[in-house]
Design a protein around this motif. Sequence first.
Motif, PDB file in Angstrom:
ATOM      1  N   GLU A 143       0.828  -1.209   0.000  1.00 38.46           N
ATOM      2  CA  GLU A 143       0.000   0.000   0.000  1.00 38.46           C
ATOM      3  C   GLU A 143       0.860   1.255   0.000  1.00 38.46           C
ATOM      4  OE1 GLU A 143      -3.480   0.240   2.575  1.00 38.46           O
ATOM      5  OE2 GLU A 143      -2.724   2.122   3.395  1.00 38.46           O
ATOM      6  N   ARG A 144       0.487   2.184  -0.868  1.00 37.49           N
ATOM      7  CA  ARG A 144       1.036   3.554  -0.827  1.00 37.49           C
ATOM      8  C   ARG A 144      -0.140   4.498  -0.654  1.00 37.49           C
ATOM      9  NH1 ARG A 144       2.099   7.590  -5.150  1.00 37.49           N
ATOM     10  NH2 ARG A 144       3.415   9.221  -4.201  1.00 37.49           N
ATOM     11  N   ARG A 145      -0.040   5.403   0.329  1.00 35.48           N
ATOM     12  CA  ARG A 145      -1.182   6.258   0.660  1.00 35.48           C
ATOM     13  C   ARG A 145      -0.715   7.691   0.902  1.00 35.48           C
ATOM     14  NH1 ARG A 145      -6.335   5.304   2.818  1.00 35.48           N
ATOM     15  NH2 ARG A 145      -5.863   3.071   3.014  1.00 35.48           N
ATOM     16  N   GLN A 177     -17.822  10.780  -0.327  1.00 39.68           N
ATOM     17  CA  GLN A 177     -17.702  10.389  -1.730  1.00 39.68           C
ATOM     18  C   GLN A 177     -16.419   9.588  -1.902  1.00 39.68           C
ATOM     19  OE1 GLN A 177     -17.467  13.680  -4.445  1.00 39.68           O
ATOM     20  NE2 GLN A 177     -17.257  12.394  -6.266  1.00 39.68           N
ATOM     21  N   ALA A 178     -16.476   8.540  -2.737  1.00 39.79           N
ATOM     22  CA  ALA A 178     -15.295   7.720  -3.004  1.00 39.79           C
ATOM     23  C   ALA A 178     -15.266   7.345  -4.476  1.00 39.79           C
ATOM     24  CB  ALA A 178     -15.298   6.461  -2.139  1.00 39.79           C
ATOM     25  N   GLU A 179     -14.057   7.205  -4.991  1.00 38.55           N
ATOM     26  CA  GLU A 179     -13.860   6.793  -6.380  1.00 38.55           C
ATOM     27  C   GLU A 179     -12.890   5.622  -6.394  1.00 38.55           C
ATOM     28  OE1 GLU A 179     -13.030   9.642  -9.850  1.00 38.55           O
ATOM     29  OE2 GLU A 179     -11.041   8.839  -9.363  1.00 38.55           O
ATOM     30  N   HIS A 180     -13.270   4.519  -7.056  1.00 34.24           N
ATOM     31  CA  HIS A 180     -12.446   3.314  -7.128  1.00 34.24           C
ATOM     32  C   HIS A 180     -12.030   3.048  -8.564  1.00 34.24           C
ATOM     33  CE1 HIS A 180     -13.954   1.809  -3.114  1.00 34.24           C
ATOM     34  NE2 HIS A 180     -14.968   2.572  -3.469  1.00 34.24           N
ATOM     35  N   ARG A 181     -10.805   2.600  -8.735  1.00 42.33           N
ATOM     36  CA  ARG A 181     -10.343   2.072 -10.026  1.00 42.33           C
ATOM     37  C   ARG A 181      -9.590   0.782  -9.748  1.00 42.33           C
ATOM     38  NH1 ARG A 181      -6.229   5.048 -12.290  1.00 42.33           N
ATOM     39  NH2 ARG A 181      -6.541   3.995 -14.275  1.00 42.33           N
ATOM     40  N   MET A 205      -4.284  -3.928  -8.978  1.00 40.78           N
ATOM     41  CA  MET A 205      -4.102  -2.685  -8.232  1.00 40.78           C
ATOM     42  C   MET A 205      -5.448  -2.014  -8.025  1.00 40.78           C
ATOM     43  SD  MET A 205      -1.808   0.757  -8.941  1.00 40.78           S
ATOM     44  CE  MET A 205      -0.261   0.012  -8.405  1.00 40.78           C
ATOM     45  N   LEU A 206      -5.708  -1.634  -6.783  1.00 38.23           N
ATOM     46  CA  LEU A 206      -6.891  -0.866  -6.440  1.00 38.23           C
ATOM     47  C   LEU A 206      -6.444   0.560  -6.129  1.00 38.23           C
ATOM     48  CD1 LEU A 206      -9.841  -0.378  -5.530  1.00 38.23           C
ATOM     49  CD2 LEU A 206      -9.193  -1.250  -3.292  1.00 38.23           C
ATOM     50  N   GLU A 207      -6.959   1.514  -6.877  1.00 37.12           N
ATOM     51  CA  GLU A 207      -6.702   2.929  -6.616  1.00 37.12           C
ATOM     52  C   GLU A 207      -7.995   3.541  -6.091  1.00 37.12           C
ATOM     53  OE1 GLU A 207      -5.241   7.042  -8.878  1.00 37.12           O
ATOM     54  OE2 GLU A 207      -5.697   5.230 -10.030  1.00 37.12           O
ATOM     55  N   ARG A 208      -7.903   4.254  -4.975  1.00 32.35           N
ATOM     56  CA  ARG A 208      -9.112   4.835  -4.378  1.00 32.35           C
ATOM     57  C   ARG A 208      -8.825   6.256  -3.907  1.00 32.35           C
ATOM     58  NH1 ARG A 208      -9.636   1.687  -0.209  1.00 32.35           N
ATOM     59  NH2 ARG A 208     -10.956   0.146  -1.219  1.00 32.35           N
ATOM     60  N   ARG A 209      -9.787   7.126  -4.124  1.00 33.82           N
ATOM     61  CA  ARG A 209      -9.749   8.473  -3.581  1.00 33.82           C
ATOM     62  C   ARG A 209     -11.029   8.729  -2.804  1.00 33.82           C
ATOM     63  NH1 ARG A 209      -8.562  12.694  -8.198  1.00 33.82           N
ATOM     64  NH2 ARG A 209     -10.131  11.468  -9.308  1.00 33.82           N
ATOM     65  N   VAL A 217      -9.625  13.738   1.061  1.00 30.50           N
ATOM     66  CA  VAL A 217      -9.118  13.142   2.298  1.00 30.50           C
ATOM     67  C   VAL A 217      -7.884  12.294   2.024  1.00 30.50           C
ATOM     68  CG1 VAL A 217      -9.619  11.567   4.216  1.00 30.50           C
ATOM     69  CG2 VAL A 217     -11.368  13.176   3.424  1.00 30.50           C
ATOM     70  N   THR A 218      -8.016  11.287   1.158  1.00 28.40           N
ATOM     71  CA  THR A 218      -6.892  10.379   0.937  1.00 28.40           C
ATOM     72  C   THR A 218      -6.886   9.852  -0.500  1.00 28.40           C
ATOM     73  OG1 THR A 218      -5.725   8.434   1.811  1.00 28.40           O
ATOM     74  CG2 THR A 218      -8.102   8.288   1.682  1.00 28.40           C
ATOM     75  N   HIS A 219      -5.706   9.466  -0.946  1.00 25.37           N
ATOM     76  CA  HIS A 219      -5.508   8.832  -2.250  1.00 25.37           C
ATOM     77  C   HIS A 219      -4.595   7.643  -1.997  1.00 25.37           C
ATOM     78  CE1 HIS A 219      -4.618   9.569  -6.829  1.00 25.37           C
ATOM     79  NE2 HIS A 219      -5.021   8.338  -6.571  1.00 25.37           N
ATOM     80  N   VAL A 220      -5.069   6.435  -2.310  1.00 26.32           N
ATOM     81  CA  VAL A 220      -4.323   5.230  -1.957  1.00 26.32           C
ATOM     82  C   VAL A 220      -4.233   4.293  -3.150  1.00 26.32           C
ATOM     83  CG1 VAL A 220      -6.406   4.079  -1.059  1.00 26.32           C
ATOM     84  CG2 VAL A 220      -4.147   3.321  -0.295  1.00 26.32           C
TER      85      VAL A 220
END
Length: 240
Positions: A143-145, A177-181, A205-209, A217-220
Amino acid sequence: MRDSDDTLPVTERIRSDIERKILSGALKPDDRIPLERELMEIYDCSRMTVNKAVSDLVARGLIVRRKRAGSFVAHPPSDSTILDIPDIRLDLENKGHDYAFRLLHRSVRVAKGADEAALVGKGARLIELRGVHRADEQPFGFERRLVNLAAVPEVEGEDFAETPPGTWLLGHVPWSQAEHRIFAVAADPAIAAHLDIAEGSPCLMLERRTWLDGSPVTHVWQTFPGDRHSFIGALTRRQA
């Protein structure tokens, strides 16, 4: 408050007792649950144990934390369709695995580049965290956050020696609100070494904001070996 099976682990007893009272209606929305120090006395346990139990209840959406006020029973969600953000630690532990998180990197710095500036604003401060989730003493995911310190200033004081960043954020910071890729990648040399797999191995890979009322708030980025992991998105229609 205490009425669960004493043979259960203390964390599970606390969680079970509070959850049972919420679901039965004994505790209603906006009712305050006992303070951490009160739960420590009731269950004769450490603050860390209480915090873990309360954080798990927050992650499940049963209670909410209010700064300088305490923890309260959450209101039922409005009629909507949602995709939950999973808590890796809770998910693995619920499946019977021994979980651990190894923090590899922690730095507080100013945002660099357009992508980071989009998260926190040009010249603003963020915290970068990198680590490995482990299940049964084996690497599970890398994980990178990045976390926006303007949105979550209290995160700067956390060392994440006991609680992984995702679990901590779910327990302390609501999101609106969340966005997943999700996409396929080949393991680069660094990730391959962290996950104990061959360089170039297929990974997911899961990318989420996430945002709170429009504020980032966060980008992981979470990378999992392709032959060991799958994602299941549970869409649930909830009634108020």
